[in-house]
Enzyme design. Structure first.
Site, PDB file in Angstrom:
ATOM      1  N   GLU A   1     -10.745  -1.427  -5.706  1.00 59.12           N
ATOM      2  CA  GLU A   1     -11.204  -0.340  -4.679  1.00 59.12           C
ATOM      3  C   GLU A   1     -10.257   0.785  -4.832  1.00 59.12           C
ATOM      4  O   GLU A   1      -9.063   0.933  -4.977  1.00 59.12           O
ATOM      5  CB  GLU A   1     -11.426  -1.050  -3.342  1.00 59.12           C
TER       6      GLU A   1
ATOM      7  N   ARG B   1       0.752  -0.981   0.011  1.00 56.86           N
ATOM      8  CA  ARG B   1       0.142   0.070   0.021  1.00 56.86           C
ATOM      9  C   ARG B   1       0.918   1.322   0.150  1.00 56.86           C
ATOM     10  O   ARG B   1       0.489   2.351  -0.628  1.00 56.86           O
ATOM     11  CB  ARG B   1      -0.966  -0.028   1.328  1.00 56.86           C
TER      12      ARG B   1
END
Ligand code: 5AD
Length: 483
Positions: A171, A100
Site C-alpha cells: 500500500e 514508517r
C-alpha cells in the site's frame, strides 16, 4: 536525478538500490532473482492480484482487517486467528510507526522491550528489522494473500524486504503516504522514492510476479471531497504505471452519505482506466477498496458495530472489490485479536446479505456521479497541464498552486486553504474551494448545496459548520446541526 514521470533506467535503479539496501543490515538478505523464484513457487494462492481479480469478476467484496504487533510469533498467531476465527479474505501486516519513519534502531529497541514485557510495545509489525526470512514465515503461516499496510513517505527498504519476503501487495504512494502523514517531506522526494517502489514492483512483474499496488484513498479522513481523493488516486496510478506496475487498487474513504459514497466507488475505477488509457498505459488491471469510516469512533462497542455495518453496507452496495474493516475497539487504540475478528465477522455478515443488491441509478446518484467525474477531471487535467504533460512535475506544481489541496493535512507542502462541510444530507461539499480549478457550474453546485443546509439550520454557511461537522460524529451524528 531531476524528478520526471519517466520509467527509471535499470542502471539508475540498481545503483540507487545499493544505497537503499545498505540502510539496515537486513537489506543484505534481499536477492531479487531468488525472491522471484520464491514467489513463483508460492503460486497464485498467495497472490493478492489473483484474489482481487476473482472478486472483481464474481462481484464479491473481500474483507481485510488491519493488524500488526511487535513480536514475530504473535504476528503469526494474530494472522492465523484472523483467518480462521475472523474469516478474513486477505490479511495485512500493519507496520509500526518507527519503521514508517525509517527509525529502525528504535524499532529494534521496541522489539526488545516487547520480548521483555511479553507483549507488543510497538503499534505494528517492524518488518525491516525482522528481515526477509521472517517475513516469509508470516506469509506462509496463512493461506490467503498478505499485504503491507503502513503510512511511510520513504518506503523503499520496507518494500525491498517485504516483497522479497513474499508479500504480494504493497500500500501507499508518493502523495497519499506523504501529505497526510508528514509535515516536512517535499513532494519531489516522496514521489521519487515511490517511483523506486513502483519500479521495484514493475521489476517483479517483468519477471513474472504480479505485485498489487494499492493507493491510500482516505487521505485525512471523512471530510475529503471525493474529487480530490480520486484525483490523487488517479495520479498515483499513472505514476505507478509508468514504472511498469500493471495491477493497481484505488482506495476511497467512506464519507457517510450513501449516494455520494456509492457514486465515488462507481466513478473511481472508470476514471483511473480512462486516464491510464489516455496516457498510453495498456493492460493495467484496476480494482477498488473502500475504507470503513476513517473518523472518530464511539467508545461503546455496540455503537461501533453500527458504524462498521454502515461501512460494510456501503462497500457492498457500491460493488467495492475490497473493504478495509474497523473494529469495536477503534476508539481505544490498537485492537486485540478478538475485537479485530469481531469487526470482520460483522462486516462479512452484511456483505453476504447485500451481495446481490445494488443501488439503482436514480437521478440523485447520476448527478453525484457527474459531479465527481467533473471534479476529478478538472483537477487531473490541470495537473497534467501544469507539468506540460508530465504528471510528476505537474503534481509538485499543483500542490504549490493549491490545484490539489487536501483538507486538514499536516504537510507544509499542501496549501491547506480549502474547507469542506457537509450538506443537508451529509454529503461532503466545499465551503471554501480555495484554488481548486473548478468551473462556475461546479462551484455553484457546492454553494447551493451548502446554502440549502444553511436555510434548514437558519444560519449562513460558514466556518462554524466545519467545526460542527468535525464534532458531530463524537455525538453520534453525521451532520453537525446547531445546538
Ligand atoms: N493493528 C490494527 N489496527 C491498526 N491500526 C493502526 N495500527 C494498527 C495495528 N497495529 C488502525 C487504526 C485505525 C487505522 C488507521 O489503522 O486503529 O483504524
Amino acid at each position: 536525478m531531476e524528478l520526471k514521470n519517466q520509467k527509471w533506467p535499470a542502471d539508475e535503479f540498481f545503483s540507487r538500490r545499493r544505497e537503499v539496501l545498505a540502510a539496515w543490515p537486513t537489506g543484505r538478505e534481499v536477492d531479487l532473482d531468488e525472491a522471484v523464484a520464491y514467489h513463483r513457487r508460492a503460486g497464485a494462492g498467495r497472490s493478492m492480484a489473483a484474489l482481487l481479480d476473482q472478486a472483481r469478476t464474481s462481484g464479491r467484496t473481500l474483507a481485510q482487517p488491519r493488524a500488526g504487533v511487535a513480536l514475530l510469533l504473535d504476528q503469526i498467531e494474530l494472522l492465523r486467528y484472523l483467518a480462521a476465527e475472523g474469516e478474513a479474505d486477505c490479511l495485512p501486516a500493519t507496520i509500526d510507526s518507527y519503521t514508517r519513519q525509517n527509525r529502525y534502531a528504535e524499532a529494534q529497541a521496541g522489539i526488545e522491550e516487547s520480548r521483555a514485557a511479553g507483549r507488543s510495545m510497538l503499534n505494528g509489525f517492524p518488518a525491516v528489522n525482522y528481515g526477509v526470512a521472517a517475513c516469509r514465515r508470516v506469509v506462509e503461516a496463512v493461506d490467503v494473500p498478505v499485504q503491507v499496510r503502513h503510512g511511510t513517505p520513504d518506503a523503499r527498504l520496507l518494500a525491498e524486504i517485504t516483497l522479497a519476503g513474499g508479500f504480494t501487495s504493497f500500500e501507499g504512494g508518493g502523495i497519499s503516504y506523504n501529505i497526510p502523514y508528514a509535515k516536512d517531506v517535499p513532494l519531489e522526494k516522496s514521489i521519487a522514492d515511490w517511483q523506486y517502489v513502483d519500479r521495484l514492483a514493475g521489476w517483479y512483474l517483468e519477471h513474472g510476479v504480479t505485485i498489487n499496488r494499492e493507493f491510500f484513498g482516505p487521505l485525512t479522513g471523512t471530510l475529503v471531497p471525493p474529487g480530490i481523493s480520486h484525483a490523487v488516486g488517479v495520479i498515483e496510478a499513472l505514476l505507478a504505471a509508468e514504472q511498469g506496475v500493471k495491477n493497481v487498487t484505488l482506495g476511497y474513504g467512506q464519507c457517510g452519505n450513501l449516494i455520494q459514497d456509492v457514486a465515488a466507488m462507481l466513478t473511481l475505477p472508470r476514471l483511473a482506466e480512462d486516464y491510464l488509457e489516455r496516457c498510453g498505459y495498456r493492460g493495467v488491471t484496476v480494482t477498488t477498496v473502500l475504507h470503513q469510516w476513517m473518523g472518530g469512533f464511539p467508545a461503546d462497542e455496540s455503537k461501533a458495530f453500527g458504524v462498521i455495518a454502515w461501512g460494510a453496507a456501503t462497500a457492498a452496495l457500491a460493488g467495492a472489490d475490497k473493504v478495509i474493516v474497523k473494529t469495536p475497539h477503534e476508539a481505544v487504540g490498537v485492537p486485540g485479536k478478538e475485537a479485530n475478528a469481531a469487526g470482520i465477522k460483522a462486516t462479512k455478515q452484511v456483505l453476504n446479505m447485500l451481495r446481490d443488491q445494488f443501488m439503482p441509478p436514480t437521478p440523485e446518484l447520476t448527478e453525484e456521479i457527474a459531479v465527481i467525474r467533473a471534479e476529478t477531471t478538472a483537477i487531473v487535467d490541470k495537473t497534467l497541464d501544469l507539468g506540460d504533460g508530465d504528471v510528476a512535475l505537474g503534481t509538485v506544481r499543483a500542490f504549490k498552486a493549491g490545484v490539489i489541496d487536501v483538507p486538514f493535512a499536516p504537510s507544509r507542502f499542501n496549501a491547506g486553504r480549502l474547507l469542506p462541510a457537509r450538506d443537508n444530507r451529509g454529503a461532503v461539499r466545499l465551503l471554501e474551494p480555495a484554488n481548486l480549478p473548478f468551473d462556475r457550474a461546479l462551484l455553484d453546485f457546492h454553494r447551493e448545496r451548502l446554502a440549502e443546509r444553511g436555510r434548514v439550520e437558519n444560519r449562513e454557511p460558514g466556518f462554524q459548520m466545519v467545526i460542527d461537522d468535525i464534532y458531530a460524529i463524537g455525538k453520534g451524528m453525521l451532520v453537525g446541526r446547531p445546538r
